[in-house]
Structure formats: C-alpha cells, structure tokens
Design a protein around this motif. Sequence first.
Motif, PDB file in Angstrom:
ATOM      1  N   UNK A   1     101.036 -22.590 -29.242  1.00 42.37           N
ATOM      2  CA  UNK A   1     100.757 -22.217 -29.785  1.00 42.37           C
ATOM      3  C   UNK A   1     100.639 -20.409 -28.836  1.00 42.37           C
ATOM      4  N   UNK A   2     101.199 -19.872 -28.547  1.00 40.21           N
ATOM      5  CA  UNK A   2     101.233 -18.172 -27.704  1.00 40.21           C
ATOM      6  C   UNK A   2      99.740 -18.166 -28.082  1.00 40.21           C
ATOM      7  N   UNK A   3      99.249 -17.736 -26.966  1.00 36.44           N
ATOM      8  CA  UNK A   3      97.725 -16.829 -26.852  1.00 36.44           C
ATOM      9  C   UNK A   3      98.107 -15.657 -26.240  1.00 36.44           C
ATOM     10  N   UNK A   4      97.220 -14.123 -27.080  1.00 40.31           N
ATOM     11  CA  UNK A   4      98.052 -12.924 -25.688  1.00 40.31           C
ATOM     12  C   UNK A   4      96.340 -12.403 -25.770  1.00 40.31           C
ATOM     13  N   UNK A   5      95.597 -12.166 -25.433  1.00 42.74           N
ATOM     14  CA  UNK A   5      94.564 -11.718 -24.676  1.00 42.74           C
ATOM     15  C   UNK A   5      94.334  -9.774 -24.813  1.00 42.74           C
TER      16      UNK A   5
END
Length: 149
Positions: free
Chosen positions: A1-5
Amino acid sequence: MPVLGPGEGPRLTALGSTYTTKAAGDVSAGAYWLVEEEFWADTTPLHTHTAAEEAFYVLSGEVTAWMDGAETLLRPGAFLLVPRGTPHALRRVSDDAVRMLTLVTPAGLEEFFAAVVREGEEALLADPDRLVELAASYGTEIVGEYPAG
C-alpha cells in the motif's frame, strides 16, 4: 500500500489548477483518480463528463459550484458529488487558492490534463476549438463559460 506524505505525489499544473496525484489509474486499477487540487483560476468552464463521476471535498478556501441551474457556496468541509453527464462549473470566491480533495471515477481524466501540458496550454487556449476537441477525446464536453448569476 503506497503512503504519500503531505505535498507528495506527481504534480502537474493545467487550466487553472495544480494537481498533486495521490492515486492515479495505474495504482487504482483504473477505478479512480484521487488528487489534492489547488484551484487558483477564477472559474472553470461549464462542462460535463460523459463517462465519469467527479467529487470534491473542500479543504480550504471558498468556491461556488454551478450545477442543476443553481449556484451553491462551498466552504471547508463541504462535499459535492457531480454525477456523470451533469453540467457543472466552479468559481473561486476566496482570495487564496481553493484546496480540494478531488476524486474522479473511473480514472482517465488525469490523462486529459497531462495532454494539455504536452500540447502546451497557451497554444490550446489560443485555439479553443482544439481544446474542445482534446477535452472531448477524454470524455469531457465543454458546454460554455461559467454561467452569469
């Protein structure tokens, strides 16, 4: 699962908004395009999406939405769902850009904005017929200007 700040994700600017993509069609298996949108233009044209729903959640700023023959003021926390085939337009009423979480389903509209960048926004604005044609090739019909109150 990609996490973007905060502020992370591919970014492009076209036709009065800056889009920071959080999930494009390649990540959502074509299901949706989710972006943090900074809408800084005065208005969008009146337009409709022939094969997609569009939803806006206002994070900051104020914008009016023209839909179903009426104008509605949207403030932070407001949500607007635009069913496919529904003519709509936005008008910024705050001094600063309006920040929105924008969801388009299915994905694909992001390709229109990428095409605007590739072809050159200035050239397209100088040739409105070409812009209308390009938009139509991505499922967007430009109907006219933002309706005057």
